[in-house]
Scaffold this motif. Structure first.
Motif, PDB file in Angstrom:
ATOM      1  N   LEU A 355     -51.413   5.515  -0.271  1.00 29.98           N
ATOM      2  CA  LEU A 355     -52.281   6.669  -0.503  1.00 29.98           C
ATOM      3  C   LEU A 355     -51.988   7.781   0.489  1.00 29.98           C
ATOM      4  O   LEU A 355     -51.873   8.961   0.114  1.00 29.98           O
ATOM      5  CB  LEU A 355     -53.744   6.242  -0.404  1.00 29.98           C
ATOM      6  N   GLN A 356     -51.839   7.412   1.760  1.00 31.19           N
ATOM      7  CA  GLN A 356     -51.603   8.425   2.790  1.00 31.19           C
ATOM      8  C   GLN A 356     -50.305   9.184   2.554  1.00 31.19           C
ATOM      9  O   GLN A 356     -50.259  10.413   2.670  1.00 31.19           O
ATOM     10  CB  GLN A 356     -51.572   7.767   4.170  1.00 31.19           C
ATOM     11  N   LYS A 357     -49.227   8.482   2.208  1.00 32.46           N
ATOM     12  CA  LYS A 357     -47.949   9.149   1.959  1.00 32.46           C
ATOM     13  C   LYS A 357     -48.047  10.059   0.735  1.00 32.46           C
ATOM     14  O   LYS A 357     -47.426  11.120   0.694  1.00 32.46           O
ATOM     15  CB  LYS A 357     -46.838   8.119   1.771  1.00 32.46           C
ATOM     16  N   GLY A 358     -48.832   9.637  -0.264  1.00 35.64           N
ATOM     17  CA  GLY A 358     -49.006  10.486  -1.432  1.00 35.64           C
ATOM     18  C   GLY A 358     -49.784  11.742  -1.113  1.00 35.64           C
ATOM     19  O   GLY A 358     -49.430  12.842  -1.559  1.00 35.64           O
ATOM     20  N   ILE A 359     -50.831  11.611  -0.319  1.00 36.35           N
ATOM     21  CA  ILE A 359     -51.635  12.787   0.045  1.00 36.35           C
ATOM     22  C   ILE A 359     -50.816  13.745   0.891  1.00 36.35           C
ATOM     23  O   ILE A 359     -50.830  14.961   0.674  1.00 36.35           O
ATOM     24  CB  ILE A 359     -52.907  12.348   0.790  1.00 36.35           C
ATOM     25  N   LEU A 360     -50.077  13.216   1.870  1.00 41.10           N
ATOM     26  CA  LEU A 360     -49.256  14.079   2.719  1.00 41.10           C
ATOM     27  C   LEU A 360     -48.114  14.700   1.932  1.00 41.10           C
ATOM     28  O   LEU A 360     -47.622  15.772   2.278  1.00 41.10           O
ATOM     29  CB  LEU A 360     -48.719  13.283   3.907  1.00 41.10           C
ATOM     30  N   GLY A 361     -47.667  14.024   0.878  1.00 38.95           N
ATOM     31  CA  GLY A 361     -46.608  14.586   0.047  1.00 38.95           C
ATOM     32  C   GLY A 361     -47.077  15.738  -0.808  1.00 38.95           C
ATOM     33  O   GLY A 361     -46.269  16.531  -1.296  1.00 38.95           O
ATOM     34  N   ASP A 362     -48.401  15.845  -0.999  1.00 29.98           N
ATOM     35  CA  ASP A 362     -48.973  16.955  -1.747  1.00 29.98           C
ATOM     36  C   ASP A 362     -49.344  18.053  -0.757  1.00 29.98           C
ATOM     37  O   ASP A 362     -50.295  17.915   0.011  1.00 29.98           O
ATOM     38  CB  ASP A 362     -50.210  16.481  -2.511  1.00 29.98           C
ATOM     39  N   LYS A 363     -48.608  19.164  -0.757  1.00 33.78           N
ATOM     40  CA  LYS A 363     -48.814  20.224   0.229  1.00 33.78           C
ATOM     41  C   LYS A 363     -50.207  20.840   0.137  1.00 33.78           C
ATOM     42  O   LYS A 363     -50.673  21.473   1.068  1.00 33.78           O
ATOM     43  CB  LYS A 363     -47.742  21.295   0.059  1.00 33.78           C
ATOM     44  N   SER A 365     -52.887  19.182   0.008  1.00 32.21           N
ATOM     45  CA  SER A 365     -53.858  18.290   0.635  1.00 32.21           C
ATOM     46  C   SER A 365     -53.243  17.565   1.830  1.00 32.21           C
ATOM     47  O   SER A 365     -53.085  16.354   1.812  1.00 32.21           O
ATOM     48  CB  SER A 365     -54.369  17.272  -0.397  1.00 32.21           C
ATOM     49  N   PRO A 366     -52.861  18.315   2.869  1.00 32.68           N
ATOM     50  CA  PRO A 366     -52.184  17.692   4.024  1.00 32.68           C
ATOM     51  C   PRO A 366     -53.166  17.068   5.007  1.00 32.68           C
ATOM     52  O   PRO A 366     -53.197  17.416   6.179  1.00 32.68           O
ATOM     53  CB  PRO A 366     -51.456  18.886   4.643  1.00 32.68           C
ATOM     54  N   LEU A 367     -54.007  16.159   4.542  1.00 33.93           N
ATOM     55  CA  LEU A 367     -55.016  15.555   5.397  1.00 33.93           C
ATOM     56  C   LEU A 367     -54.751  14.061   5.544  1.00 33.93           C
ATOM     57  O   LEU A 367     -54.314  13.408   4.594  1.00 33.93           O
ATOM     58  CB  LEU A 367     -56.415  15.772   4.814  1.00 33.93           C
ATOM     59  N   LYS A 368     -55.044  13.549   6.707  1.00 32.08           N
ATOM     60  CA  LYS A 368     -54.894  12.119   6.936  1.00 32.08           C
ATOM     61  C   LYS A 368     -56.204  11.409   6.630  1.00 32.08           C
ATOM     62  O   LYS A 368     -57.289  11.934   6.845  1.00 32.08           O
ATOM     63  CB  LYS A 368     -54.457  11.844   8.374  1.00 32.08           C
ATOM     64  N   VAL A 369     -56.071  10.200   6.112  1.00 32.13           N
ATOM     65  CA  VAL A 369     -57.220   9.392   5.723  1.00 32.13           C
ATOM     66  C   VAL A 369     -57.291   8.175   6.623  1.00 32.13           C
ATOM     67  O   VAL A 369     -56.288   7.478   6.815  1.00 32.13           O
ATOM     68  CB  VAL A 369     -57.112   8.961   4.249  1.00 32.13           C
ATOM     69  N   ARG A 370     -58.460   7.909   7.165  1.00 31.77           N
ATOM     70  CA  ARG A 370     -58.635   6.726   8.001  1.00 31.77           C
ATOM     71  C   ARG A 370     -58.709   5.473   7.132  1.00 31.77           C
ATOM     72  O   ARG A 370     -59.303   5.477   6.060  1.00 31.77           O
ATOM     73  CB  ARG A 370     -59.902   6.863   8.842  1.00 31.77           C
TER      74      ARG A 370
END
Length: 614
Positions: A355-363, A365-370
C-alpha cells in the motif's frame, strides 16, 4: 639682662591665685593656651584631606597606567570570573547582550556571528560549523525540561559483535535493515517476491546487491525477533470462513489428489459485483500468505484496506500480468507475471509495504501511512481459479528469504557465474560501466544468501551449485568481465565496481570476503577449499592495503587518489561506520592485531579523535 632676670624671679615667687568662681577666667597673659584646642582640630582635618588626596592620586595614577598600557591584559581565567561577577552585580545575573560581528573564514567568505566583548568571546552559528566540519548537533530536553545541546561528530552507529561471526547465523547487523522501506526501492515484485530498485534507473530494475541485503535482513530478523503471530483464515479443511458469494458466482471446496488436501475453487461473474469476499477487521497482522492458481487473465486476488486515521479505503489487486506497479485512484495493481496462469504459486505480501509503495507512486498522494493505522477489511477473488492456505501474520521472514534465494538460483548467468547489473554505472573519473557488469559485493552477498539457504534447507543442492558457480568472477580480471584487480601487481582485490583503472572500494571488498568465508564454512569438500583459498588471498591483500584508507581523521571510500591521482574520495560517516563494523566482525575470525587495532582507531575518529601531528 639683670632687669629680665629680676622680672622672672618675681614671677616665680608670686603666690598662686585661689581657684574660685570669680577667678575661672584666665588672665590675658594665658591667651595662647586658650587657642590650642582649635589648632588640634584643624590639624586633624588637614590629615584627612591629605589622605583623601593621596587616595585620589593613587587611583588616577593606576587608571592612567592601565589606559596607557594597551598591550597589557589579565589572564582569561582571572578576567572571566570577574566579568561574570560584575555582570551579576550590575544586572541582577542577566548576561550581557551580544553584538553582531562578521567572521572572516579563511579570507574566503564571511559569516554572521555574535561577540561578547566582556568575555572576549565570539560565537559562530552551529549551522555553519555543521557543514564546515561535517558534524551534527541537536537540542534535547530532559525530564526536568532542562535543555541541552548535543554535539556529535558522527550519528552513525557502531555495532559491536555478539561473539565470533557465524556463517549460519545473523549476517553482521542486518537485522536492523529494512530494505523494502527505502525510497530507492520502487516496490516488492509480486512476480519474484524481491525488491525492485530505482537507484540508478527510475523505471526500476533488479539489483543483486539490494536483493541479497533484503534476503539477509529477513534471515537475520527470523533469528532475532519473536515468533510471529499467525491467523489461518482458510485452508479448505479445518479452518473455513463464511464467504459472501453473489448469486452469479460460486465457490466450492474440492479434494486435490496431488496435495492430498482440500482446496477452494471459485468462479465469478465479470465485474466487481461478482467478487467472492470475506469480511475482516484485522489490524497489525498485515503479512498475507496464500497458495493461488489463476486460470484466466481476468482473474485476480483483491485485498481491501482502510486507513483508520483518515478513513480512506484502498484496494490492492494482484493480477496475472507483466506489471510491476500501477496506480489508478485508490486501486493499486501488482503483476504476478504473464506466466502465472495455470500454475500454483505461494504468494507472500506485506500489505503495508504494498500500500505504501502504491501511495508514494501516486504523485497526487505523497503521504506515508503508519502500519498501526491500517486495517484489512476484506479479501476477495475474481474470475476463475483456486486458492488454499490463506493466512494473516505479523511477519514471515523466511518466506522473503527463500523468495530471494530462488531469485539468485534462477537469475545467474550460466557462463560467468555472475549476477549481472542491467544498468549503466558512472563513477566520476572512471570509464562508465555498461549494463551487464558484475559486482564483487553483489557476488559476496549472493553467496552469503545461498550458503545460508543451503544449510537452512537441509542441503538443497540447487543453492550449493549456484553459490559454487558464483566463485568464478573472483578468478577473472575485471577488464575481462570478472571482479578481480591487482594493486601494484602484487595484491589481489575484488572490485565492487569493476572500473578502469581499478577503484579499490573498501566496504564492497570486505563484503565479498564475508561471502567467501560463509561458503567456506558451510560447503563440503572441494567447494569449501576453493572459497577458503580466495578468502585467504583477499585477507592478505586487506592487511597489506588497509592503512592506505586511513586519513588520520576518517577513512577513504576507495583508492581513486592513487588510481587517478586525484583528491581522496572521503567516506561519509555512515560508510566509515560500515568500515569499523566490518573490521570488528573480521577481528572475531582473524586474530591479527592489525585488524582490531585499526578498528578501534577508526572508531575513535567518529568521536572527534585525530591522529597526532608532527
Amino acid at each position: 639682662m639683670s632687669k629680665y632676670l629680676s622680672s622672672q624671679r618675681d614671677a616665680i615667687s608670686a603666690p598662686a591665685l585661689p581657684v574660685s568662681r570669680e577667678n575661672r577666667e584666665l588672665p590675658k597673659s594665658q591667651g595662647v593656651k586658650q587657642r590650642e584646642p582649635l589648632v588640634f582640630i584643624i590639624m586633624r582635618l588637614n590629615l584627612k584631606a591629605v589622605l583623601l588626596v593621596l587616595t585620589v592620586a593613587v587611583v588616577v595614577i593606576t587608571l592612567g597606567v592601565y589606559m596607557r598600557c594597551a598591550a597589557f591584559s589579565f589572564s582569561p581565567d582571572l578576567v572571566r570570573p570577574l566579568d561574570r561577577a560584575s555582570k551579576q552585580s550590575s544586572s541582577g545575573g542577566e548576561a550581557t547582550a551580544l553584538h553582531d560581528i562578521e567572521c572572516s573564514i579563511n579570507q574566503e567568505y564571511t559569516v554572521h556571528c555574535k561577540r561578547d566583548e566582556n568575555e572576549n568571546e565570539v560565537y559562530v552559528p552551529f549551522s555553519f560549523l555543521r557543514n564546515y566540519f561535517d558534524v551534527s548537533g541537536a537540542v534535547s530536553t530532559n525530564s526536568n525540561e532542562v535543555a541541552k545541546f548535543n554535539w556529535m561528530h558522527s550519528t552513525a552507529k557502531v555495532n559491536l559483535p555478539r561473539g565470533k561471526y557465524d556463517a549460519r547465523g545473523v549476517f553482521m547487523y542486518f537485522e536492523n535493515y529494512n530494505v523494502e522501506v527505502r525510497d530507492r526501492v520502487k516496490c516488492i515484485s509480486a512476480a519474484e517476491g524481491v525488491p525492485v530498485s530505482t537507484q540508478w534507473e527510475k523505471r526500476g530494475y533488479f539489483y543483486p546487491t539490494q536483493i541479497a541485503q533484503f534476503a539477509l535482513s529477513h534471515y537475520s530478523k527470523n533469528l532475532t525477533e519473536p515468533a510471529p503471530r499467525v491467523r489461518v483464515l482458510e485452508d479448505g479443511d479445518v479452518n473455513q470462513m463464511e464467504w459472501t458469494t453473489p448469486k452469479t458466482s460460486n465457490m466450492t471446496r474440492i479434494w486435490h489428489h496431488k496435495f492430498n488436501t482440500s482446496v477452494v475453487q471459485f468462479e465469478t461473474a465479470p465485474g466487481y459485483e461478482g467478487v467472492i469476499t470475506i469480511a475482516l477487521n484485522q489490524t497489525l497482522d498485515l503479512l498475507l500468505s496464500v497458495d493461488l492458481l489463476l486460470v484466466t487473465n481476468s482473474s485476480s486476488l483483491m485485498i481491501t484496506v482502510q486507513n483508520r486515521d483518515t478513513r480512506h479505503i484502498y484496494s490492492l489487486h494482484y493480477i496475472p500480468a507483466d506489471l510491476l506497479l500501477s496506480v489508478q485512484d485508490t486501486n493499486i495493481y501488482y503483476g504476478l507475471g504473464g506466466s502465472a496462469l495455470n500454475k500454483w504459486r505461494h504468494i507472500t505480501r506485506d500489505l503495508h509495504i504494498d500500500l505504501q509503495k502504491g501511495i508514494l507512486g501516486d504523485k497526487r498522494s505523497p503521504l506515508k501511512v503508519r502500519r498501526s493505522d491500517l486495517e484489512v477489511i476484506s479479501i476477495g477473488f475474481l474470475g476463475l481459479g483456486f486458492f488454499d492456505n490463506i493466512t494473516l501474520s505479523t511477519s514471515d521472514h523466511l518466506a522473503h528469504f527463500y523468495d530471494a534465494a530462488e531469485w539468485f538460483v534462477h537469475n545467474q548467468d550460466p557462463k560467468t557465474g555472475g549476477w549481472t547489473n542491467p544498468v549503466r554505472r558512472s563513477l566520476n573519473g572512471f570509464v562508465e560501466l555498461r549494463p551487464g557488469w558484475i559486482s564483487a559485493m553483489g557476488q559476496g552477498h549472493a553467496i552469503s544468501v545461498l550458503a545460508r539457504a543451503y544449510w537452512h534447507s537441509g542441503g538443497d543442492e540447487r543453492y550449493l551449485r549456484a553459490a559454487a558457480a558464483g566463485l568464478q568472477p573472483y578468478r577473472v580480471y575485471s577488464r575481462d568481465g570478472g571482479v578481480l584487480a591487482q594493486f601494484m601487481d602484487k595484491f589481489y582485490w575484488y572490485e565492487e565496481y569493476p572500473t578502469t583503472p581499478p577503484s579499490y572500494v573498501l566496504n564492497g571488498f570486505i563484503y565479498s570476503l564475508l561471502g567467501l568465508y560463509d561458503l567456506n564454512s558451510t560447503a563440503p569438500g572441494k567447494i569449501a577449499r576453493e572459497a577458503g583459498k580466495l578468502f585467504a588471498q583477499g585477507m592478505y591483500s586487506l592487511k597489506k592495503m588497509l592503512l592506505l584508507f586511513d586519513t588520520g581523521s576518517g577513512t577513504s571510500y576507495d583508492l581513486r587518489h592513487l588510481s587517478l591521482g586525484v583528491a581522496p574520495n572521503l567516506a561519509r560517516w555512515d560508510y566509515h561506520a560500515t568500515h569499523v563494523n566490518q573490521l570488528l566482525l573480521l577481528a572475531t575470525i582473524d586474530s591479527d592485531p592489525l585488524i582490531a587495532q585499526t578498528a578501534e582507531r577508526w572508531k575513535g575518529y567518529m568521536f572527534g579523535r585525530r591522529a597526532k601531528h608532527n
